[in-house]
Design an enzyme around this catalytic site. Structure first.
Site, PDB file in Angstrom:
ATOM      1  N   LYS A  11      -6.314 -17.346 -18.924  1.00  0.00           N
ATOM      2  CA  LYS A  11      -6.628 -18.330 -19.488  1.00  0.00           C
ATOM      3  C   LYS A  11      -5.504 -18.926 -20.173  1.00  0.00           C
ATOM      4  CE  LYS A  11     -11.366 -18.463 -18.996  1.00  0.00           C
ATOM      5  NZ  LYS A  11     -13.104 -18.815 -20.165  1.00  0.00           N
ATOM      6  N   TYR A  51     -16.131 -25.275 -12.914  1.00  0.00           N
ATOM      7  CA  TYR A  51     -16.796 -25.423 -13.774  1.00  0.00           C
ATOM      8  C   TYR A  51     -18.449 -25.971 -13.727  1.00  0.00           C
ATOM      9  CZ  TYR A  51     -13.995 -21.228 -16.107  1.00  0.00           C
ATOM     10  OH  TYR A  51     -13.333 -20.925 -16.877  1.00  0.00           O
ATOM     11  N   PHE A  59     -20.859 -27.084 -24.456  1.00  0.00           N
ATOM     12  CA  PHE A  59     -19.167 -27.046 -24.528  1.00  0.00           C
ATOM     13  C   PHE A  59     -18.614 -27.293 -23.225  1.00  0.00           C
ATOM     14  CE2 PHE A  59     -22.111 -23.279 -22.551  1.00  0.00           C
ATOM     15  CZ  PHE A  59     -21.324 -22.896 -21.202  1.00  0.00           C
ATOM     16  N   ARG A  87     -15.174  -8.169 -13.606  1.00  0.00           N
ATOM     17  CA  ARG A  87     -16.379  -7.947 -14.989  1.00  0.00           C
ATOM     18  C   ARG A  87     -15.931  -7.216 -15.977  1.00  0.00           C
ATOM     19  NH1 ARG A  87     -17.654 -13.568 -15.455  1.00  0.00           N
ATOM     20  NH2 ARG A  87     -19.809 -13.040 -16.680  1.00  0.00           N
ATOM     21  N   ASN A 114     -11.521 -16.632 -25.067  1.00  0.00           N
ATOM     22  CA  ASN A 114     -11.964 -15.237 -24.871  1.00  0.00           C
ATOM     23  C   ASN A 114     -11.052 -14.891 -23.417  1.00  0.00           C
ATOM     24  OD1 ASN A 114     -13.059 -16.342 -22.658  1.00  0.00           O
ATOM     25  ND2 ASN A 114     -14.834 -16.161 -22.677  1.00  0.00           N
ATOM     26  N   HIS A 117     -11.141 -15.510 -16.814  1.00  0.00           N
ATOM     27  CA  HIS A 117     -11.857 -15.311 -16.308  1.00  0.00           C
ATOM     28  C   HIS A 117     -11.982 -14.553 -15.079  1.00  0.00           C
ATOM     29  CE1 HIS A 117     -14.581 -18.041 -13.289  1.00  0.00           C
ATOM     30  NE2 HIS A 117     -13.903 -17.376 -12.719  1.00  0.00           N
ATOM     31  N   GLU A 128     -14.356 -19.321  -5.026  1.00  0.00           N
ATOM     32  CA  GLU A 128     -13.174 -19.720  -6.284  1.00  0.00           C
ATOM     33  C   GLU A 128     -12.503 -19.040  -5.399  1.00  0.00           C
ATOM     34  OE1 GLU A 128     -14.283 -17.350  -9.068  1.00  0.00           O
ATOM     35  OE2 GLU A 128     -16.190 -18.831 -10.114  1.00  0.00           O
TER      36      GLU A 128
HETATM   37  P1  IDP Z   1     -18.129 -15.969 -17.613  1.00  0.00           P
HETATM   38  O1  IDP Z   1     -16.451 -16.714 -17.967  1.00  0.00           O
HETATM   39  O2  IDP Z   1     -18.589 -14.833 -18.413  1.00  0.00           O
HETATM   40  O3  IDP Z   1     -18.067 -15.901 -16.736  1.00  0.00           O
HETATM   41  P2  IDP Z   1     -20.137 -18.047 -18.240  1.00  0.00           P
HETATM   42  O4  IDP Z   1     -21.311 -18.425 -19.267  1.00  0.00           O
HETATM   43  O5  IDP Z   1     -19.552 -18.883 -16.676  1.00  0.00           O
HETATM   44  O6  IDP Z   1     -18.517 -17.221 -18.826  1.00  0.00           O
HETATM   45  O7  IDP Z   1     -18.956 -19.843 -18.845  1.00  0.00           O
HETATM   46  C1  IDP Z   1     -17.652 -19.697 -18.391  1.00  0.00           C
HETATM   47  C2  IDP Z   1     -16.896 -19.972 -19.629  1.00  0.00           C
HETATM   48  O8  IDP Z   1     -16.958 -21.208 -20.972  1.00  0.00           O
HETATM   49  C3  IDP Z   1     -16.673 -18.626 -20.845  1.00  0.00           C
HETATM   50  O9  IDP Z   1     -15.631 -17.772 -19.883  1.00  0.00           O
HETATM   51  C4  IDP Z   1     -15.710 -19.561 -21.935  1.00  0.00           C
HETATM   52  O10 IDP Z   1     -14.416 -19.359 -22.182  1.00  0.00           O
HETATM   53  C5  IDP Z   1     -16.564 -20.986 -21.513  1.00  0.00           C
HETATM   54  N1  IDP Z   1     -17.785 -20.372 -22.845  1.00  0.00           N
HETATM   55  C6  IDP Z   1     -18.937 -20.026 -22.060  1.00  0.00           C
HETATM   56  N2  IDP Z   1     -20.423 -19.926 -23.722  1.00  0.00           N
HETATM   57  C7  IDP Z   1     -19.845 -21.062 -24.284  1.00  0.00           C
HETATM   58  C8  IDP Z   1     -19.821 -21.378 -25.797  1.00  0.00           C
HETATM   59  O11 IDP Z   1     -20.850 -21.536 -25.957  1.00  0.00           O
HETATM   60  N3  IDP Z   1     -19.571 -22.186 -26.279  1.00  0.00           N
HETATM   61  C9  IDP Z   1     -17.562 -22.358 -26.026  1.00  0.00           C
HETATM   62  N4  IDP Z   1     -17.148 -21.974 -25.191  1.00  0.00           N
HETATM   63  C10 IDP Z   1     -18.332 -21.137 -24.066  1.00  0.00           C
HETATM   64 MG    MG Z   2     -19.325 -17.656 -15.023  1.00  0.00          MG
END
Ligand code: IDP
Ligand code: MG
Length: 151
Positions: A11, A51, A59, A87, A114, A117, A128
């Site tokens: 990212k 997404y 968010f 993962r 974070n 992805h 995807e």
């Molecule tokens: P993942 O990336 O581990 O699969 P997901 O729940 O699919 O997690 O969420 C997608 C992305 O959305 C996360 O990687 C993160 O960048 C963002 N995200 C998820 N939850 C939050 C939140 O509570 N606050 C801000 N960003 C979030």
């Molecule tokens: Mg996800």
């Protein structure tokens, strides 16, 4: 088991911090093959499709802003259990909950930044990979290894 393919995005925060090599190396060291790779600023339209499952969440708008802010590295990784292995190499979504040794634990602090992805299931991976590499450009790795070395 048969090889799987999964979609990985390094990212914008990770690219800006100069972590492309570090992150890519972790996947390569585990033995996953890079079957496709592209450097690109993801468009809003593509980010919204990618997404889509999060639309309406608090968010969501910030997430789309984040992923479209500047270039990302888009990759298809291939190997046995590639989806699960990617993962576990990434770590939990929230860096505070990620296990040390994972990418998100070692380089991250905030859930909204974070770093990486990875597709979360076979269905997501197929969708995807199609979204980002539907036009082609994925190497047939098993075949390529034979021909690259021998020709
Ligand atoms: P993942 O990336 O581990 O699969 P997901 O729940 O699919 O997690 O969420 C997608 C992305 O959305 C996360 O990687 C993160 O960048 C963002 N995200 C998820 N939850 C939050 C939140 O509570 N606050 C801000 N960003 C979030
Ligand atoms: Mg996800």
């Amino acid at each position: 088991m048969a090889a799987e393919r999964t979609l990985v995005i390094i990212k914008p925060d990770a690219v800006q911090r100069g972590l492309i090599g570090e992150i890519t190396a972790r996947f390569e060291r585990r033995g996953l093959k890079i079957a496709a790779m592209r450097f690109e600023t993801v468009s809003r339209e593509t980010a919204e499709q990618h997404y889509g499952e999060h639309q309406g969440k608090p968010f969501y708008e910030g997430l789309v802003d984040y992923i479209t802010a500047s270039p990302s590295v888009l990759m298809v990784l291939e190997g046995p259990d590639a989806i699960a292995i990617t993962r576990t190499t990434m770590g939990a979504t929230k860096p505070a909950e990620a296990t040390p040794g994972t990418i998100r634990a070692d380089f991250g602090l905030e859930i909204g930044r974070n770093l990486v992805h990875g597709s979360d299931s076979a269905e997501s991976a197929a969708r995807e990979v199609g979204l980002f590499f539907g036009e082609g450009g994925i190497v047939d790795y098993e075949r390529a290894i034979d021909t690259w070395v021998l020709e």
